[in-house]
Design a protein around this motif. Structure first.
Motif, mmCIF file in Angstrom:
data_model
loop_
_atom_site.group_PDB
_atom_site.id
_atom_site.type_symbol
_atom_site.label_atom_id
_atom_site.label_comp_id
_atom_site.label_asym_id
_atom_site.label_seq_id
_atom_site.Cartn_x
_atom_site.Cartn_y
_atom_site.Cartn_z
ATOM 1 N N VAL A 49 18.786 -3.791 -2.102
ATOM 2 C CA VAL A 49 17.578 -3.741 -2.922
ATOM 3 C C VAL A 49 17.753 -2.773 -4.077
ATOM 4 N N ARG A 50 16.971 -3.006 -5.127
ATOM 5 C CA ARG A 50 17.002 -2.067 -6.257
ATOM 6 C C ARG A 50 15.971 -0.952 -6.032
ATOM 7 N N VAL A 51 14.765 -1.348 -5.639
ATOM 8 C CA VAL A 51 13.737 -0.336 -5.361
ATOM 9 C C VAL A 51 13.169 -0.593 -3.973
ATOM 10 N N MET A 52 13.196 0.441 -3.146
ATOM 11 C CA MET A 52 12.710 0.319 -1.768
ATOM 12 C C MET A 52 11.582 1.321 -1.569
ATOM 13 N N ALA A 53 10.486 0.863 -0.986
ATOM 14 C CA ALA A 53 9.392 1.793 -0.661
ATOM 15 C C ALA A 53 8.861 1.458 0.718
ATOM 16 N N THR A 54 8.310 2.461 1.390
ATOM 17 C CA THR A 54 7.684 2.246 2.704
ATOM 18 C C THR A 54 6.362 3.014 2.709
ATOM 19 N N GLY A 55 5.665 2.951 3.844
ATOM 20 C CA GLY A 55 4.440 3.740 3.966
ATOM 21 C C GLY A 55 4.700 5.110 4.559
ATOM 22 N N ARG A 56 5.953 5.409 4.825
ATOM 23 C CA ARG A 56 6.283 6.603 5.606
ATOM 24 C C ARG A 56 6.600 7.810 4.745
ATOM 25 N N SER A 57 6.402 8.972 5.330
ATOM 26 C CA SER A 57 6.646 10.197 4.566
ATOM 27 C C SER A 57 8.097 10.672 4.691
ATOM 28 N N ASP A 58 8.884 10.030 5.570
ATOM 29 C CA ASP A 58 10.256 10.516 5.743
ATOM 30 C C ASP A 58 11.280 9.709 4.952
ATOM 31 N N TYR A 59 10.825 8.868 4.033
ATOM 32 C CA TYR A 59 11.719 8.151 3.112
ATOM 33 C C TYR A 59 11.179 8.331 1.710
ATOM 34 N N PRO A 60 12.028 8.135 0.677
ATOM 35 C CA PRO A 60 11.503 8.221 -0.692
ATOM 36 C C PRO A 60 10.482 7.115 -0.941
ATOM 37 N N ASN A 61 9.681 7.257 -1.972
ATOM 38 C CA ASN A 61 8.703 6.234 -2.393
ATOM 39 C C ASN A 61 7.713 5.879 -1.285
ATOM 40 N N GLN A 62 6.885 6.835 -0.930
ATOM 41 C CA GLN A 62 5.875 6.564 0.097
ATOM 42 C C GLN A 62 4.641 5.920 -0.543
ATOM 43 N N ILE A 63 4.493 4.603 -0.263
ATOM 44 C CA ILE A 63 3.311 3.882 -0.749
ATOM 45 C C ILE A 63 2.271 4.014 0.356
ATOM 46 N N ASN A 64 1.388 4.946 0.216
ATOM 47 C CA ASN A 64 0.416 5.152 1.282
ATOM 48 C C ASN A 64 -0.931 5.419 0.643
ATOM 49 N N ASN A 65 -1.968 4.906 1.283
ATOM 50 C CA ASN A 65 -3.293 5.040 0.679
ATOM 51 C C ASN A 65 -3.768 6.496 0.554
ATOM 52 N N VAL A 66 -3.040 7.422 1.148
ATOM 53 C CA VAL A 66 -3.412 8.830 0.991
ATOM 54 C C VAL A 66 -3.317 9.283 -0.474
ATOM 55 N N LEU A 67 -2.543 8.556 -1.285
ATOM 56 C CA LEU A 67 -2.486 8.918 -2.701
ATOM 57 C C LEU A 67 -3.784 8.546 -3.417
ATOM 58 N N CYS A 68 -4.579 7.706 -2.783
ATOM 59 C CA CYS A 68 -5.792 7.229 -3.442
ATOM 60 C C CYS A 68 -7.080 7.827 -2.894
ATOM 61 N N PHE A 69 -7.279 7.747 -1.554
ATOM 62 C CA PHE A 69 -8.644 7.998 -1.061
ATOM 63 C C PHE A 69 -9.197 9.400 -1.344
ATOM 64 N N PRO A 70 -8.375 10.473 -1.301
ATOM 65 C CA PRO A 70 -8.995 11.771 -1.583
ATOM 66 C C PRO A 70 -9.529 11.853 -3.021
ATOM 67 N N GLY A 71 -8.706 11.453 -3.982
ATOM 68 C CA GLY A 71 -9.101 11.563 -5.388
ATOM 69 C C GLY A 71 -10.214 10.604 -5.765
ATOM 70 N N ILE A 72 -10.170 9.392 -5.219
ATOM 71 C CA ILE A 72 -11.178 8.392 -5.606
ATOM 72 C C ILE A 72 -12.557 8.826 -5.078
ATOM 73 N N PHE A 73 -12.604 9.381 -3.870
ATOM 74 C CA PHE A 73 -13.892 9.877 -3.358
ATOM 75 C C PHE A 73 -14.312 11.154 -4.076
ATOM 76 N N ARG A 74 -13.339 12.021 -4.416
ATOM 77 C CA ARG A 74 -13.681 13.238 -5.168
ATOM 78 C C ARG A 74 -14.408 12.850 -6.451
ATOM 79 N N GLY A 75 -13.822 11.882 -7.165
ATOM 80 C CA GLY A 75 -14.428 11.422 -8.417
ATOM 81 C C GLY A 75 -15.786 10.803 -8.173
ATOM 82 N N ALA A 76 -15.867 9.929 -7.166
ATOM 83 C CA ALA A 76 -17.132 9.229 -6.894
ATOM 84 C C ALA A 76 -18.222 10.221 -6.488
#
Ligand SMILES: NC(=O)c1ccc[n+]([C@@H]2O[C@H](COP(=O)([O-])OP(=O)(O)OC[C@H]3O[C@@H](n4cnc5c(N)ncnc54)[C@H](O)[C@@H]3O)[C@@H](O)[C@H]2O)c1
Ligand SMILES: O=C(O)C[C@H](O)C(=O)O
Ligand SMILES: [Mg+2]
Length: 471
Positions: free
Chosen positions: A375-402
């Motif tokens: 693969v050229r770009v690999m991502a997972t939901g996990r914190s022990d690999y690079p590129n963690q695609i996890n909703n934790v990047l969204c929910f704190p900030g989106i609720f803070r703003g709201a």
């Protein structure tokens, strides 16, 4: 691949000094493939020593092998084994703290009766004062029925609590939001809706979590209509927002346009349907959804009404067959389904420069180490690999703003703004195959998301708080 990479166990041992030396114990652990990372002497007598040894193991099976080896070592008695992750959960992970100490009778009379009665009366006369005089303005309920917990499935409300407590910790640490975990012992849509409505007065927002599809769609829709505070199903929209952020940046690396790519997405549940919708809104034309029985296509009447709608919106060539059939020539694979369902052979059939986002938790659709060479770009939901695609990047900030602009809802514009904000944290200079998405610990993320979300809320007229800065 296990769910417990980097797992540490602490083994309390008693050993007879004249029978065995600590170096023998260390050798035994090493031969079993364990790595001693810490040693504590608990007690020592003339004949015996008790020590805690912390050992790094691959997973729980490997932990059993190491412990068995020690049990079989002459002169060694294993007193008990603890797992650091278990230790972190003893008694739960969060607590309630008061902002002000109650030291005197006078303090008591203000925070509690009789003084508090004046506050109650003020709120009774003007309920909007709940925002200024109670925890409402900064508090979110994290609600689950325990039916789709991570990729573990329907494990029930008690077992769901550790995840919800973890979400509450992240809300607080990353965005200062007080979140409270509430796991409901019911799977009845109507009952869930009524319970959440009934507890809403204490909260400024409702974050629905790990509620299985298709029930989660109706619950969210109903609550959005019937409540005047933001209701957000994290597994749908949080995931979709972060996925889009990661994909926008990954496409820059492979130099492909979003309109031209072929996407194959597995798991047409809560996360899968929301990810598909945000990708369509962002310009993807060719996306094929695959669930257990193969590609979702027109020509079949599904029992699940959301799949019939899905078939209408996706799969322009109306392809049929299994994941291995439809993945041929795909530019992007997105997994929000189940562990290990994507094979290396499947990845080899993808177009040049494949992008693979294997996001099932805790075990992804393909082991990143197996996929890596192809693969050229690999991502997972996990914190022990690079590129963690996890909703934790969204929910704190989106609720803070709201919460900060007292939004009545979190709408599409706010979600797209959040995705762009997350993507923008990675600069063009920083962008690389192993850095398409900022880290969870990047403190710019929540603040950027908050600002972008507030701007979008004022622009779309859903913010209730007067704020000249965002006009
Ligand atoms: N990385 C993240 O941020 C993130 C966010 C949300 C969900 N997830 C993960 O995505 C997965 C799904 O979560 P959800 O909330 O959408 O659950 P869900 O129960 O709503 O949907 C799961 C879907 O996957 C399908 N599925 C299961 N096994 C499959 C298989 N072998 N092949 C094809 N499809 C299969 C199910 O039939 C269902 O439609 C979970 O593993 C979850 O941990 C990750
Ligand atoms: O909880 C997570 O880590 C992400 C997501 O909400 C999930 O259900 O997997
Ligand atoms: Mg979840």
């Amino acid at each position: 691949m296990s769910s417990g990479a980097n797992m540490h166990i602490t083994i309390r041992l008693q050993f007879a000094k004249n029978v065995v030396a600590f170096s023998d114990i260390a050798t035994a652990v090493g031969q079993a493939g364990g790595d001693i990372v810490g040693i504590d002497v608990i007690s020592s007598s003339k004949t015996h020593t008790v020590r805690d040894i912390t050992v790094s193991v691959l997973d729980s099976k490997h932990a059993d092998v190491v412990v068995d080896t020690l049990r079989k070592t002459t002169g060694v008695k294993v007193i008990h084994v603890s797992d650091r992750t278990f230790l972190m959960h003893i008694g739960g992970k969060i607590e309630v703290k008061s902002k002000i100490p109650i030291k005197t009778r006078d303090d008591l009379a203000r925070v509690y009766t009789p003084g508090v009665a004046r506050i109650c009366t003020a709120i009774a006369e003007d309920p909007t004062k709940a925002y200024s005089l109670t925890i409402k303005r900064n508090t979110v309920a994290v609600i689950s029925d325990g039916t789709a917990v991570l990729g573990l499935g329907d494990i029930g409300p008690y077992a769901a609590m550790p995840v919800m407590e973890g979400k509450a910790m992240l809300f607080k640490q990353l965005a200062g939001v007080d979140a409270f975990p509430i796991c409901l012992d019911t799977k009845d849509t109507e009952e869930i809706v009524q319970i959440v409505k009934a507890i809403a007065p204490a909260f400024g927002g409702i974050n629905l979590e790990d509620i299985a599809a298709p029930r989660c769609f109706e619950i969210e829709e109903r609550l959005k209509q019937e409540l005047d505070i933001p209701v957000f199903h994290d597994d749908q929209h949080g995931t979709a927002v972060v996925l889009l952020a990661g994909l926008l940046n990954a496409l820059k690396i492979v130099d492909k346009k979003i309109e031209d790519i072929k996407v194959v997405l597995t798991g047409i549940g809560a996360a899968g349907i929301a990810c598909t919708k945000i990708l369509l809104a962002a310009g993807v034309k060719n996306i094929i959804g695959v669930d257990r029985q193969g590609a979702i296509h027109r020509g079949v009447q599904y029992d699940n009404p959301y799949w019939n709608e899905y078939a209408q919106l996706t799969n322009p060539e109306n392809m049929t067959g299994s994941l291995s059939d439809v993945i041929v020539g795909a530019d992007v694979f997105i997994g929000v389904s189940a562990p290990g369902i994507l094979t290396v052979e499947d990845v080899k059939k993808m177009a040049k420069d494949p992008i693979v986002f294997a996001m099932a938790n805790p075990v992804p659709e393909i082991d990143p180490e197996l996929a890596e060479p192809y693969v050229r770009v690999m991502a997972t939901g996990r914190s022990d690999y690079p590129n963690q695609i996890n909703n934790v990047l969204c929910f704190p900030g989106i609720f803070r703003g709201a919460l900060d602009c007292r939004a009545i809802e979190i709408n599409e514009e706010m979600k797209l703004a959040a995705a762009e904000a997350i993507a923008s944290v990675v600069t063009d200079e920083e962008l690389s195959e192993t850095y398409i998405i900022p880290s969870v610990f990047n403190n710019k993320v929540a603040e950027r998301v908050r600002e972008a979300v507030m701007k979008a809320a004022y622009k779309t007229g859903v913010a209730r708080k007067d704020d000249m800065m965002f006009r």
